[in-house]
Design a protein around this motif. Structure first.
Motif, PDB file in Angstrom:
ATOM      1  N   ARG A  17       1.152   0.940   8.335  1.00  0.00           N
ATOM      2  CA  ARG A  17       2.504   0.782   7.805  1.00  0.00           C
ATOM      3  C   ARG A  17       2.572  -0.549   7.043  1.00  0.00           C
ATOM      4  N   LEU A  18       3.140  -0.524   5.861  1.00  0.00           N
ATOM      5  CA  LEU A  18       3.225  -1.734   5.052  1.00  0.00           C
ATOM      6  C   LEU A  18       3.964  -2.846   5.789  1.00  0.00           C
ATOM      7  N   ASP A  19       5.042  -2.492   6.503  1.00  0.00           N
ATOM      8  CA  ASP A  19       5.797  -3.528   7.201  1.00  0.00           C
ATOM      9  C   ASP A  19       5.123  -4.007   8.485  1.00  0.00           C
ATOM     10  N   SER A  20       3.939  -3.510   8.773  1.00  0.00           N
ATOM     11  CA  SER A  20       3.137  -4.008   9.887  1.00  0.00           C
ATOM     12  C   SER A  20       2.121  -5.057   9.429  1.00  0.00           C
ATOM     13  N   GLN A  21       2.017  -5.221   8.143  1.00  0.00           N
ATOM     14  CA  GLN A  21       0.960  -6.071   7.581  1.00  0.00           C
ATOM     15  C   GLN A  21       1.449  -7.496   7.354  1.00  0.00           C
ATOM     16  N   VAL A  22       0.626  -8.464   7.676  1.00  0.00           N
ATOM     17  CA  VAL A  22       0.927  -9.852   7.337  1.00  0.00           C
ATOM     18  C   VAL A  22       0.523 -10.131   5.890  1.00  0.00           C
ATOM     19  N   CYS A  23      -0.443  -9.373   5.371  1.00  0.00           N
ATOM     20  CA  CYS A  23      -0.957  -9.630   4.025  1.00  0.00           C
ATOM     21  C   CYS A  23       0.087  -9.367   2.938  1.00  0.00           C
ATOM     22  N   PHE A  24       0.924  -8.342   3.123  1.00  0.00           N
ATOM     23  CA  PHE A  24       1.840  -8.005   2.039  1.00  0.00           C
ATOM     24  C   PHE A  24       2.900  -9.077   1.793  1.00  0.00           C
ATOM     25  N   PRO A  25       3.599  -9.579   2.813  1.00  0.00           N
ATOM     26  CA  PRO A  25       4.577 -10.627   2.496  1.00  0.00           C
ATOM     27  C   PRO A  25       3.922 -11.890   1.924  1.00  0.00           C
ATOM     28  N   LEU A  26       2.695 -12.192   2.341  1.00  0.00           N
ATOM     29  CA  LEU A  26       1.992 -13.338   1.760  1.00  0.00           C
ATOM     30  C   LEU A  26       1.683 -13.082   0.287  1.00  0.00           C
ATOM     31  N   TYR A  27       1.196 -11.891  -0.012  1.00  0.00           N
ATOM     32  CA  TYR A  27       0.880 -11.505  -1.390  1.00  0.00           C
ATOM     33  C   TYR A  27       2.149 -11.535  -2.256  1.00  0.00           C
ATOM     34  N   ALA A  28       3.205 -10.911  -1.771  1.00  0.00           N
ATOM     35  CA  ALA A  28       4.452 -10.841  -2.539  1.00  0.00           C
ATOM     36  C   ALA A  28       5.061 -12.227  -2.719  1.00  0.00           C
ATOM     37  N   ALA A  29       5.032 -13.042  -1.666  1.00  0.00           N
ATOM     38  CA  ALA A  29       5.570 -14.399  -1.761  1.00  0.00           C
ATOM     39  C   ALA A  29       4.762 -15.228  -2.756  1.00  0.00           C
ATOM     40  N   SER A  30       3.453 -15.066  -2.737  1.00  0.00           N
ATOM     41  CA  SER A  30       2.603 -15.794  -3.678  1.00  0.00           C
ATOM     42  C   SER A  30       2.935 -15.413  -5.120  1.00  0.00           C
ATOM     43  N   ARG A  31       3.088 -14.136  -5.367  1.00  0.00           N
ATOM     44  CA  ARG A  31       3.433 -13.678  -6.722  1.00  0.00           C
ATOM     45  C   ARG A  31       4.800 -14.195  -7.155  1.00  0.00           C
ATOM     46  N   ILE A  46       1.086 -24.680 -19.753  1.00  0.00           N
ATOM     47  CA  ILE A  46       0.048 -24.433 -18.751  1.00  0.00           C
ATOM     48  C   ILE A  46       0.486 -23.345 -17.781  1.00  0.00           C
ATOM     49  N   THR A  47      -0.505 -22.733 -17.170  1.00  0.00           N
ATOM     50  CA  THR A  47      -0.269 -21.688 -16.178  1.00  0.00           C
ATOM     51  C   THR A  47      -0.282 -22.311 -14.779  1.00  0.00           C
ATOM     52  N   TYR A  48       0.110 -21.527 -13.794  1.00  0.00           N
ATOM     53  CA  TYR A  48       0.091 -22.030 -12.430  1.00  0.00           C
ATOM     54  C   TYR A  48      -1.320 -22.425 -11.983  1.00  0.00           C
ATOM     55  N   PRO A  49      -2.363 -21.597 -12.199  1.00  0.00           N
ATOM     56  CA  PRO A  49      -3.710 -22.047 -11.800  1.00  0.00           C
ATOM     57  C   PRO A  49      -4.146 -23.341 -12.524  1.00  0.00           C
ATOM     58  N   GLN A  50      -3.746 -23.494 -13.773  1.00  0.00           N
ATOM     59  CA  GLN A  50      -4.061 -24.726 -14.490  1.00  0.00           C
ATOM     60  C   GLN A  50      -3.315 -25.915 -13.875  1.00  0.00           C
ATOM     61  N   TYR A  51      -2.097 -25.687 -13.452  1.00  0.00           N
ATOM     62  CA  TYR A  51      -1.300 -26.720 -12.776  1.00  0.00           C
ATOM     63  C   TYR A  51      -1.990 -27.160 -11.488  1.00  0.00           C
ATOM     64  N   ILE A  52      -2.516 -26.214 -10.724  1.00  0.00           N
ATOM     65  CA  ILE A  52      -3.248 -26.528  -9.498  1.00  0.00           C
ATOM     66  C   ILE A  52      -4.445 -27.428  -9.828  1.00  0.00           C
ATOM     67  N   VAL A  53      -5.200 -27.050 -10.848  1.00  0.00           N
ATOM     68  CA  VAL A  53      -6.366 -27.841 -11.248  1.00  0.00           C
ATOM     69  C   VAL A  53      -5.938 -29.231 -11.703  1.00  0.00           C
ATOM     70  N   MET A  54      -4.876 -29.313 -12.446  1.00  0.00           N
ATOM     71  CA  MET A  54      -4.404 -30.621 -12.903  1.00  0.00           C
ATOM     72  C   MET A  54      -3.984 -31.490 -11.714  1.00  0.00           C
TER      73      MET A  54
END
Length: 159
Positions: A17-31, A46-54
Motif C-alpha cells: 500500500r502506498l500509504d504504508s511506505q516511508v519512501c513515498f512521502p520522502l520522495y514527494a517532499a523532496s520533489r 542555477i538549479t537545485y543540484p548546482q546550489y548544493i554544489v555551490m
C-alpha cells in the motif's frame, strides 16, 4: 492529514500500500522542496543540484571533484555535467592537479564567490515557506540525518 498504515501482517496487499511506505512521502517532499527553491534559484540561473554544489564549494573550495561528489552524494556521471555547467556559467574553475592529472580540483571564481551573498537569504526564506516552527524543522533535519546515516551504513555493509 493522511494516516500512516503500518502493515500488521505478512499480507502482500498491505505491504504494498502506498500509504504504508516511508519512501513515498520522502520522495514527494523532496520533489516539492526542490520545486519550492525554484523561485529563488531561477533568477540566479542555477538549479537545485548546482546550489548544493555551490554550498559545498563555499565551505570547502578549493577541493577535489571526488570531495564534492562524496559530500553531495552524487556519482561522477551526474556530477561532471553539473560542474561543466557551473564552469560555463563562470562560477567555478576546474583544473587537473599538476602532481596527479587524475585528480581534478575545483575553485571558485570571483563570480562564484559573489553568488554566495545573493543566496544568503534562501535558507530562512525556505524555512518560513515550510510553515513549520523552527524546532520542528530542526527535529526533522536531525531525524532525516539519522535515517540517512542508517541507509548509508546499511548499503555500505551490503556492498
Amino acid at each position: 492529514m493522511t494516516k500512516v498504515v503500518i502493515p500488521a501482517g505478512p499480507k502482500p496487499e498491505d505491504a504494498l500500500r502506498l500509504d504504508s511506505q516511508v519512501c513515498f512521502p520522502l520522495y514527494a517532499a523532496s520533489r516539492m522542496l526542490t520545486r519550492a527553491y525554484q523561485p529563488f534559484l531561477d533568477p540566479l540561473g542555477i538549479t537545485y543540484p548546482q546550489y548544493i554544489v555551490m554550498m559545498i564549494l563555499w565551505e570547502d573550495a578549493p577541493c577535489t571533484v571526488s570531495h564534492v561528489g562524496q559530500r553531495a552524494m552524487l556519482n561522477t556521471n551526474t556530477l561532471t555535467p553539473l560542474l561543466k555547467r557551473l564552469e560555463q556559467l563562470g562560477f567555478i574553475q576546474r583544473q587537473r592537479r599538476a602532481t596527479d592529472e587524475r585528480v581534478v580540483e575545483i575553485s571558485l571564481t570571483k563570480a562564484g564567490k559573489n553568488l554566495q551573498p545573493k543566496c544568503a537569504c534562501i535558507p530562512s526564506e525556505m524555512a518560513q515557506a515550510s510553515g513549520l516552527p523552527p524546532e520542528k524543522i530542526v527535529a526533522l533535519k536531525q531525524l532525516l540525518e539519522e535515517f540517512l546515516r542508517t541507509l548509508v551504513d546499511t548499503t555500505a555493509s551490503e556492498s
